[in-house]
Design an enzyme around this catalytic site. Structure first.
Site, PDB file in Angstrom:
ATOM      1  N   ASP A  14       2.740   2.248   7.747  1.00 19.69           N
ATOM      2  CA  ASP A  14       2.781   2.016   6.310  1.00 19.69           C
ATOM      3  C   ASP A  14       2.317   3.317   5.643  1.00 19.69           C
ATOM      4  OD1 ASP A  14       2.814   0.472   3.828  1.00 19.69           O
ATOM      5  OD2 ASP A  14       0.631   0.587   3.948  1.00 19.69           O
ATOM      6  N   ASP A  16       0.971   3.800   1.703  1.00 20.87           N
ATOM      7  CA  ASP A  16      -0.181   3.663   0.811  1.00 20.87           C
ATOM      8  C   ASP A  16      -1.278   2.830   1.463  1.00 20.87           C
ATOM      9  OD1 ASP A  16       1.069   5.008  -1.442  1.00 20.87           O
ATOM     10  OD2 ASP A  16       2.309   3.223  -1.646  1.00 20.87           O
ATOM     11  N   ASP A 176      -2.078  -1.774   6.555  1.00 25.36           N
ATOM     12  CA  ASP A 176      -3.373  -2.096   5.955  1.00 25.36           C
ATOM     13  C   ASP A 176      -3.410  -3.438   5.245  1.00 25.36           C
ATOM     14  OD1 ASP A 176      -1.678  -1.026   3.787  1.00 25.36           O
ATOM     15  OD2 ASP A 176      -3.507  -1.147   2.575  1.00 25.36           O
TER      16      ASP A 176
END
Length: 237
Positions: A14, A16, A176
């Site tokens: 991922d 961000d 995240d």
């Protein structure tokens, strides 16, 4: 000479909250637009956990926090202004997390294919990674506009891995937040989750296979996942 023990494996990241701490510039754009609309800015802590939900969610949050009608926040004109402003300031304050460059270099030396699978638009993802000098590490940078379905669909991860030249049956997701964990589960991939990202709910409730507190821990987490993989495969024979 480095042992190329990760050949045949793809690591999908991922963007961000996993590779890059992009909150300063995303919230910076939000606050500039709020001020232009005659509304008060929001504190970083209040908006940070919404980053994984996209620009529209950030705008709605800003208007709600000010007690303003959300219809304006949902307008296409304001959304387009957000994108233009964000592109102009995309790397003013955003930085890769500590250990990212060194870890990506080691994984590449060990033979892994690295890709980015993000719900951020592909052109913005490429712009951010270019500005930070990270593009060179990835075989593919795949936003939702380049796949048939965005995370939390596992199709996003599988197609990103294939675009990078990898095999979805030998891939690991590093993220995240819930879309990352759910996409990995849907794709049948192991999932490593960071505890320093932007999830609005506790990361330990998301069902990741491994939790890491620093990006420097990614390599060890991958080694643990692969150890379990090869043990389970041996038990089948």
């Amino acid at each position: 000479m480095t042992d190329r023990d990760l050949e045949g494996w793809t690591i999908a990241f991922d963007l961000d909250g996993t590779l890059v701490d992009s909150a300063p510039d995303l919230v910076g754009t939000l606050n500039r637009l709020l001020v232009e609309e005659g509304l008060p800015p929001v504190p970083m802590s209040a908006a940070q956990t919404l980053i994984g939900s996209g620009a529209r969610a950030l705008l709605v949050h800003g208007f709600e926090a000010a007690g303003a009608p959300v219809e304006r926040a949902q307008s296409e004109e304001l959304f387009e202004r957000f994108l233009v402003d964000y592109a102009a300031h995309i790397a003013d304050g955003s930085r890769e997390f500590d250990g990212v460059v060194e870890t990506l270099e080691r994984l590449t030396e060990r033979g892994a294919i690295l890709v980015v699978a993000t719900n951020k638009r592909s052109d913005l993802s490429e712009l951010l990674l270019d500005k930070l000098g990270l593009t060179r590490h990835f075989a593919a940078i795949v936003g939702p506009d380049r796949v048939s379905a965005r995370k939390p669909s596992g199709a996003h991860l599988k197609e990103a891995v294939v675009k990078g030249g990898g095999d979805p049956e030998r891939a690991i997701m590093v993220g995240d937040a819930a879309p990352d964990a759910e996409a990995a589960r849907d794709a049948g991939m192991p999932c490593i989750l960071t505890t320093f990202g932007y999830t609005p709910v506790p990361v330990d409730t998301l069902g990741g296979d491994v939790l890491i507190d620093a990006f420097e821990d990614v390599e060890e987490a991958i080694d643990g996942v692969l150890s379990d993989f090869y043990v389970m495969r041996a038990l089948k024979f």
